[in-house]
Design a protein around this motif. Structure first.
Motif, PDB file in Angstrom:
ATOM      1  N   ALA A 214      -3.291   7.992  24.610  1.00  0.00           N
ATOM      2  CA  ALA A 214      -4.100   8.435  25.543  1.00  0.00           C
ATOM      3  C   ALA A 214      -4.764   8.049  26.454  1.00  0.00           C
ATOM      4  N   TYR A 215      -5.362   6.760  26.052  1.00  0.00           N
ATOM      5  CA  TYR A 215      -6.399   5.364  26.750  1.00  0.00           C
ATOM      6  C   TYR A 215      -5.027   5.321  27.887  1.00  0.00           C
ATOM      7  N   LEU A 216      -3.833   4.918  27.889  1.00  0.00           N
ATOM      8  CA  LEU A 216      -3.278   4.401  28.271  1.00  0.00           C
ATOM      9  C   LEU A 216      -3.157   5.687  29.587  1.00  0.00           C
ATOM     10  N   ARG A 217      -2.721   6.565  29.122  1.00  0.00           N
ATOM     11  CA  ARG A 217      -3.230   7.226  30.574  1.00  0.00           C
ATOM     12  C   ARG A 217      -4.200   7.802  31.277  1.00  0.00           C
ATOM     13  N   LEU A 218      -5.528   7.198  30.967  1.00  0.00           N
ATOM     14  CA  LEU A 218      -6.463   7.047  31.678  1.00  0.00           C
ATOM     15  C   LEU A 218      -6.607   5.507  32.883  1.00  0.00           C
ATOM     16  N   GLY A 219      -5.945   5.029  32.039  1.00  0.00           N
ATOM     17  CA  GLY A 219      -5.600   3.666  33.111  1.00  0.00           C
ATOM     18  C   GLY A 219      -5.755   2.969  32.413  1.00  0.00           C
ATOM     19  N   GLY A 220      -5.538   3.040  30.973  1.00  0.00           N
ATOM     20  CA  GLY A 220      -5.525   1.578  30.247  1.00  0.00           C
ATOM     21  C   GLY A 220      -5.158   0.431  30.465  1.00  0.00           C
ATOM     22  N   PHE A 221      -5.078  -1.053  29.642  1.00  0.00           N
ATOM     23  CA  PHE A 221      -4.655  -1.980  29.881  1.00  0.00           C
ATOM     24  C   PHE A 221      -4.298  -2.687  28.136  1.00  0.00           C
ATOM     25  N   VAL A 222      -3.071  -2.776  27.467  1.00  0.00           N
ATOM     26  CA  VAL A 222      -3.582  -4.038  26.925  1.00  0.00           C
ATOM     27  C   VAL A 222      -3.264  -5.828  26.794  1.00  0.00           C
ATOM     28  N   GLY A 223      -3.976  -6.371  25.981  1.00  0.00           N
ATOM     29  CA  GLY A 223      -4.041  -7.537  26.059  1.00  0.00           C
ATOM     30  C   GLY A 223      -2.780  -8.840  25.862  1.00  0.00           C
ATOM     31  N   GLU A 224      -2.907  -9.801  26.150  1.00  0.00           N
ATOM     32  CA  GLU A 224      -1.557 -10.546  25.011  1.00  0.00           C
ATOM     33  C   GLU A 224      -1.317 -10.683  24.092  1.00  0.00           C
ATOM     34  N   GLY A 225      -0.269 -10.405  23.378  1.00  0.00           N
ATOM     35  CA  GLY A 225      -0.093 -10.713  22.000  1.00  0.00           C
ATOM     36  C   GLY A 225      -1.007  -9.628  21.173  1.00  0.00           C
ATOM     37  N   ALA A 226       0.261  -9.243  20.084  1.00  0.00           N
ATOM     38  CA  ALA A 226      -0.854  -8.117  18.983  1.00  0.00           C
ATOM     39  C   ALA A 226      -0.946  -9.591  17.936  1.00  0.00           C
ATOM     40  N   TRP A 227      -2.215  -8.502  17.013  1.00  0.00           N
ATOM     41  CA  TRP A 227      -2.232  -9.410  16.086  1.00  0.00           C
ATOM     42  C   TRP A 227      -2.048  -8.659  15.004  1.00  0.00           C
ATOM     43  N   VAL A 228      -1.457  -9.245  13.341  1.00  0.00           N
ATOM     44  CA  VAL A 228      -0.883  -8.547  12.662  1.00  0.00           C
ATOM     45  C   VAL A 228      -2.152  -8.153  11.646  1.00  0.00           C
ATOM     46  N   ASP A 229      -2.672  -7.937  11.157  1.00  0.00           N
ATOM     47  CA  ASP A 229      -3.876  -7.262  10.006  1.00  0.00           C
ATOM     48  C   ASP A 229      -3.011  -6.733   8.340  1.00  0.00           C
ATOM     49  N   HIS A 230      -3.094  -7.862   7.997  1.00  0.00           N
ATOM     50  CA  HIS A 230      -2.884  -7.777   6.567  1.00  0.00           C
ATOM     51  C   HIS A 230      -3.613  -6.778   6.073  1.00  0.00           C
ATOM     52  N   ASP A 231      -4.894  -6.921   5.877  1.00  0.00           N
ATOM     53  CA  ASP A 231      -6.456  -6.250   5.099  1.00  0.00           C
ATOM     54  C   ASP A 231      -6.197  -4.597   5.388  1.00  0.00           C
ATOM     55  N   PHE A 232      -5.318  -4.859   6.228  1.00  0.00           N
ATOM     56  CA  PHE A 232      -5.597  -3.273   6.675  1.00  0.00           C
ATOM     57  C   PHE A 232      -4.639  -2.681   7.113  1.00  0.00           C
ATOM     58  N   ASN A 233      -3.988  -3.274   6.995  1.00  0.00           N
ATOM     59  CA  ASN A 233      -2.126  -2.730   7.122  1.00  0.00           C
ATOM     60  C   ASN A 233      -2.602  -2.705   8.108  1.00  0.00           C
ATOM     61  N   THR A 234      -1.742  -3.332   9.311  1.00  0.00           N
ATOM     62  CA  THR A 234      -1.840  -2.728  10.135  1.00  0.00           C
ATOM     63  C   THR A 234      -1.648  -3.860  11.866  1.00  0.00           C
ATOM     64  N   VAL A 235      -0.909  -3.911  12.781  1.00  0.00           N
ATOM     65  CA  VAL A 235      -0.794  -4.456  14.596  1.00  0.00           C
ATOM     66  C   VAL A 235      -1.491  -3.766  14.725  1.00  0.00           C
ATOM     67  N   ASP A 236      -2.076  -4.994  15.521  1.00  0.00           N
ATOM     68  CA  ASP A 236      -3.176  -4.068  16.395  1.00  0.00           C
ATOM     69  C   ASP A 236      -3.556  -4.904  17.595  1.00  0.00           C
ATOM     70  N   VAL A 237      -2.664  -4.164  18.765  1.00  0.00           N
ATOM     71  CA  VAL A 237      -3.188  -4.635  20.011  1.00  0.00           C
ATOM     72  C   VAL A 237      -4.983  -4.791  20.248  1.00  0.00           C
ATOM     73  N   CYS A 238      -4.708  -5.273  21.457  1.00  0.00           N
ATOM     74  CA  CYS A 238      -6.541  -5.215  21.902  1.00  0.00           C
ATOM     75  C   CYS A 238      -6.085  -4.482  23.587  1.00  0.00           C
ATOM     76  N   LEU A 239      -6.948  -3.156  23.429  1.00  0.00           N
ATOM     77  CA  LEU A 239      -6.731  -2.011  24.500  1.00  0.00           C
ATOM     78  C   LEU A 239      -8.043  -2.332  25.862  1.00  0.00           C
ATOM     79  N   LEU A 240      -7.216  -2.174  26.877  1.00  0.00           N
ATOM     80  CA  LEU A 240      -8.935  -2.645  27.692  1.00  0.00           C
ATOM     81  C   LEU A 240      -8.960  -1.109  29.069  1.00  0.00           C
TER      82      LEU A 240
END
Length: 279
Positions: A214-240
């Motif tokens: 949905a954010y991408l459809r509105l014209g969003g971008f992602v930052g450089e690299g993903a972040w592995v968050d073991h506490d939340f059991n996720t792989v995160d990307v930064c959306l802008l």
């Protein structure tokens, strides 16, 4: 700001009980459903809490028809929002724990960090997420926000199975250099995991969560690299999202006067449990 929509009301939290109710919803979604870690205190209270909560404004969706008698169960959707003014006056952006946000912190433009977005399972797939986005649109318009950003999550803390999705985002939606924040080195995971010619777009589309789409459809971008968050059991990307770069799509969604447009056939985020944008 308050939106009354029959069964639901969308507004900013007014007191500690409102915030506690948002934390209860976050516990149900992030801990009980998605397997995030929790402290003994959080488990005893059944609330997902961190030290950033007092510094955020909390956008909540109140379900006036909830069957529970517990007032902490009345919040069926939530976002937490931190403007750059509040970040400077408090403890900074949550996202700075995962990404170097210097480009946003020093650009001099009004910005807001989006975080802990989720809707309860009982209202998922209907109007709830769209109403939260409507409230977010009013907040952004009223505060004259130009940049929206936050970390958004893939479930599971292993980036390898997400190679097609992460590579697709890197090659097709990488932020322009003036907004290209970079994941911090401690838990950095490269997103260009496959050569461009090996990326299966259909598989990538299946892997990317609805809210990121949905954010991408509105014209969003992602930052450089993903972040592995073991506490939340996720792989995160930064959306802008930069409103100056997505004016037409932004206005189409929020309406020409800054008021929300009518929902499309599939409103952003339908069916998604949560998107931990902004942490």
């Amino acid at each position: 700001m308050e939106i009354d929509a029959g069964r639901f009301t969308v507004r900013l939290a007014r007191d500690e009980q409102d915030i506690a109710a948002a934390q209860r919803l976050r516990y149900r979604v992030f801990v009980e459903e998605l397997g995030a870690s929790a402290s003994d205190e959080e488990r005893a209270l059944r609330r997902e809490i961190d030290e950033y909560d007092p510094h955020f404004e909390h956008l909540i969706l109140i379900d006036k028809e909830t069957e529970s008698s517990d007032p902490l169960d009345r919040v069926a959707g939530a976002y937490r929002l931190m403007t750059n003014d509040r970040a400077k006056a408090g403890i900074g952006f949550y996202g700075s724990t995962e990404y170097d946000l210097t480009l946003i912190e020093t650009c001099g433009r009004p910005a807001v960090e989006l975080g802990r977005s989720c809707v309860g399972s009982e209202v998922r797939g209907g109007a709830a997420m769209h109403l939260l986005w409507t409230g977010l649109g009013e907040f952004v318009t009223a505060r004259k926000i130009e940049i929206m950003f936050g970390v958004a999550s893939f479930h599971g803390a292993d980036p390898a199975p997400l190679a097609h999705a992460l590579s697709f985002l890197h090659y097709n939606h990488l932020a322009p250099e003036d907004l290209r924040v970079r994941a911090r080195p401690e838990n950095f995971a490269a997103m260009d995991r496959l050569p461009p010619e090996q990326v299966d777009r259909k598989q990538a589309a299946r892997q990317i969560p609805a809210l990121i789409k949905a954010y991408l459809r509105l014209g969003g971008f992602v930052g450089e690299g993903a972040w592995v968050d073991h506490d939340f059991n996720t792989v995160d990307v930064c959306l802008l999202m930069d409103t100056s770069r997505m004016v037409s799509r932004y206005r189409d969604f929020y309406g020409k006067e800054g008021k929300p447009a009518a929902p499309a056939a599939r409103t952003p985020g339908d069916g998604s449990a949560a998107e931990r944008s902004g942490g």
